[in-house]
Design a protein around this motif. Sequence first.
Motif, mmCIF file in Angstrom:
data_model
loop_
_atom_site.group_PDB
_atom_site.id
_atom_site.type_symbol
_atom_site.label_atom_id
_atom_site.label_comp_id
_atom_site.label_asym_id
_atom_site.label_seq_id
_atom_site.Cartn_x
_atom_site.Cartn_y
_atom_site.Cartn_z
ATOM 1 N N ALA A 1 0.854 -1.196 0.000
ATOM 2 C CA ALA A 1 0.000 0.000 0.000
ATOM 3 C C ALA A 1 0.889 1.245 0.000
ATOM 4 O O ALA A 1 2.125 1.153 0.041
ATOM 5 C CB ALA A 1 -0.915 -0.013 1.214
ATOM 6 N N TYR B 1 7.509 7.833 -2.590
ATOM 7 C CA TYR B 1 6.064 7.834 -2.882
ATOM 8 C C TYR B 1 5.832 7.522 -4.363
ATOM 9 O O TYR B 1 4.998 6.666 -4.719
ATOM 10 C CB TYR B 1 5.499 9.213 -2.518
ATOM 11 C CG TYR B 1 4.003 9.293 -2.315
ATOM 12 C CD1 TYR B 1 3.158 8.198 -2.483
ATOM 13 C CD2 TYR B 1 3.422 10.512 -1.926
ATOM 14 C CE1 TYR B 1 1.783 8.311 -2.277
ATOM 15 C CE2 TYR B 1 2.046 10.623 -1.722
ATOM 16 C CZ TYR B 1 1.238 9.527 -1.900
ATOM 17 O OH TYR B 1 -0.121 9.647 -1.695
ATOM 18 N N GLY C 1 -8.932 5.120 9.609
ATOM 19 C CA GLY C 1 -9.031 3.741 9.133
ATOM 20 C C GLY C 1 -8.099 3.370 8.002
ATOM 21 O O GLY C 1 -8.181 2.272 7.465
ATOM 22 N N VAL D 1 -3.996 3.458 6.160
ATOM 23 C CA VAL D 1 -2.551 3.584 6.342
ATOM 24 C C VAL D 1 -2.036 4.635 5.338
ATOM 25 O O VAL D 1 -2.707 4.864 4.326
ATOM 26 C CB VAL D 1 -1.850 2.218 6.127
ATOM 27 C CG1 VAL D 1 -2.221 1.256 7.215
ATOM 28 C CG2 VAL D 1 -2.128 1.628 4.741
ATOM 29 N N PRO D 2 -0.887 5.265 5.598
ATOM 30 C CA PRO D 2 0.013 5.049 6.722
ATOM 31 C C PRO D 2 -0.470 5.761 7.975
ATOM 32 O O PRO D 2 -1.123 6.783 7.898
ATOM 33 C CB PRO D 2 1.326 5.689 6.228
ATOM 34 C CG PRO D 2 0.879 6.816 5.345
ATOM 35 C CD PRO D 2 -0.373 6.316 4.674
ATOM 36 N N TRP E 1 2.331 0.339 -8.701
ATOM 37 C CA TRP E 1 0.895 0.183 -8.999
ATOM 38 C C TRP E 1 0.657 0.312 -10.504
ATOM 39 O O TRP E 1 -0.195 -0.386 -11.067
ATOM 40 C CB TRP E 1 0.082 1.251 -8.274
ATOM 41 C CG TRP E 1 0.026 1.142 -6.775
ATOM 42 C CD1 TRP E 1 0.598 0.162 -5.985
ATOM 43 C CD2 TRP E 1 -0.632 2.030 -5.876
ATOM 44 N NE1 TRP E 1 0.345 0.410 -4.673
ATOM 45 C CE2 TRP E 1 -0.416 1.545 -4.564
ATOM 46 C CE3 TRP E 1 -1.375 3.195 -6.036
ATOM 47 C CZ2 TRP E 1 -0.921 2.191 -3.435
ATOM 48 C CZ3 TRP E 1 -1.885 3.837 -4.916
ATOM 49 C CH2 TRP E 1 -1.655 3.331 -3.633
ATOM 50 N N GLU F 1 -1.725 10.742 6.944
ATOM 51 C CA GLU F 1 -1.668 11.348 5.600
ATOM 52 C C GLU F 1 -0.237 11.273 5.055
ATOM 53 O O GLU F 1 0.699 11.776 5.677
ATOM 54 C CB GLU F 1 -2.166 12.798 5.561
ATOM 55 C CG GLU F 1 -3.576 13.000 6.079
ATOM 56 C CD GLU F 1 -4.643 12.261 5.267
ATOM 57 O OE1 GLU F 1 -4.479 12.089 4.051
ATOM 58 O OE2 GLU F 1 -5.631 11.837 5.861
#
Length: 209
Positions: free
Chosen positions: A9, A152, A50, A52-53, A159, A65
């Motif tokens: 993620a 990031y 709810g 991550v991170p 992805w 955030e």
Amino acid sequence: MKLYYAPGACSLAAHIAFEEIGIPVELERVDLETGQTALGEKFASINPKGYVPALVLHDGTLVTENIAVLDWIADEYPVLGLAGPLGRTRLIETLAYLSTEVHKSFKPLFAGKYDEEMARARVLVARRLELLAERTQGPYLFGVHVSVADCYLFVMLLWSKRFGIAIPPALLVLLGSMVARPAVQRAMGQEGLRVPLAEGSLQKRAEVA
Ligand SMILES: N[C@@H](CCC(=O)N[C@@H](CS)C(=O)NCC(=O)O)C(=O)O
């Protein structure tokens, strides 16, 4: 310090950043489906958002955030920041673009409900990657030094590969440079992820493209 993460993620960005710096950070996996942490806690009781991170600092303060977490890391450990008079501004500008424009655009692909929406999302992400590629100074976003923004962007590129989105050559070079970094390999290994390609092969592919 403790980083709550889910494998592969966006929290992988902060995880890589901590590996780069080489400071010990406790990791706790979150099951985003059940909302349970690996130690059996309700994740919502730790981070009411709810997702991550979620980073818990030494004094117990919670930071959430990606933009804030990565900016906090760069501020605390300037080796992953951007020097110069407008350094902080340019870094936050890039983190915001990655978060609100690139990351957000993947949403329909993860939801996976409507083909048309997914096709539109692929086009949008590709367009936004093009803009980053045009501005990339190489081998990393801001030149020869890796920053939290590269961490990031790296996740966004993983992805992109997963969803079959074309990655522009300049960003393939960046992807290859990141993959070759031991910190990236360690973080991916700890999350049980497969490192995409052998060291250097992505750069070579980009050179011949
Ligand atoms: N605005 C948040 C979004 C974070 C986010 O989208 N996290 C995803 C994983 S990449 C997540 O935990 N999703 C689960 C959920 O929203 O329930 C940030 O930038 O940190």
